[in-house]
Scaffold this motif. Structure first.
Motif: not given
Length: 263
Positions: A185-201
């Motif tokens: 939905x935000x691609x038209x504004x050039x906004x990139x959206x991602x998920x970062x999933x850490x393991x055990x920290x």
């Protein structure tokens, strides 16, 4: 305006990143990593103003600007007021009306088996980890510059199952789905959206179990391809790299940062 132009990162020289829950743990490390990469940072904190101010001081020592703002990411009714405080802070500190990056990091652990999870525990986890992310992003969207970035923090527990984290992982799973919809939905504004999933920290998350329980630490290390559990310095720089201009073509992705846990 062409789609190519929108896909380009902001053209102003200094970027401003808002990192929720940045007074400690992964949020603190992310804020410092962004500053080391040349960005300015808005640090949010829930209750510990002193820790947040210490992060601001560290960022200033790196030659970057930073401020700290209080925010309860589990209380969606406060987001409109936070947005106004953010807008005023942007004008007074940077003479700008927008941020470039939003990192939805704030969160907490609440371990209970499925049968023992209370409605209060469930509501708190969902309010912070899913509802808060949904409506804070929605509220701040007018303040995010075209060509900006959003990074949502998830967990390796959406891929593998560990008894005691059903509600927590389910809320994070919802965020991963939300990430893909936001990217669309935000691609038209050039906004990139991602998920970062850490393991055990090794942090104080979940009472510091991974950091402070040697037996658990060793068990998780043995189940990890790179032979150890993670530390905050494994996560913060990776999040910061997603905000760099060189990663402008990465969107709608779930990126696990776990050293190869439970392959």
């Amino acid at each position: 305006m062409s789609g190519t132009a929108l896909a380009n990162p902001p053209t102003h020289k200094t970027t401003i990143s808002l990192v929720t829950g940045a007074s400690r743990g992964l949020g603190r490390n992310t804020a410092l990593s962004i500053a080391r990469a040349g960005g300015d940072v808005i640090v949010t904190f829930h209750s510990n103003a002193d820790e947040a101010q210490a992060v601001v001081t560290e960022i200033a020592a790196l030659g970057r600007k930073a401020i700290a703002l209080q925010l309860d990411t589990g209380a969606a009714t406060t987001f409109a007021g936070f947005s106004e405080r953010l807008r005023a802070a942007l004008e007074s500190t940077w003479q700008r009306g927008s941020i470039d990056h939003l990192v939805n990091n704030a969160g907490h652990g609440d371990c209970a088996t499925f049968t023992d999870t209370t409605e209060a525990q469930f509501d708190r986890l969902v309010n912070v980890h899913f509802k808060g992310v949904f409506f804070l992003t929605q509220t701040l969207l007018p303040l995010i510059a075209d060509g900006g970035r959003i990074v949502n923090l998830s967990t390796g527990l959406t891929r593998l199952s560990l008894p005691g984290y059903a509600a927590y992982a389910a809320a994070k799973g919802a965020v991963e789905v939300l990430t893909r919809y936001l990217a669309k939905e935000l691609g038209a504004r050039g906004i990139a959206v991602n998920t970062v999933a850490p393991g055990a920290i090794e942090t104080d998350f979940g009472g510091g179990a991974v950091r402070d329980n040697p037996a658990l630490n060793q068990q998780l290390a043995q189940a990890t391809a790179l032979g150890r559990v993670g530390v905050p310095d494994d996560i913060g720089p990776m999040v910061a790299s997603l905000l760099a201009p060189s990663n402008r073509w990465v969107t709608a992705q779930r990126i696990e940062v776990s050293g190869g846990q439970a392959l």
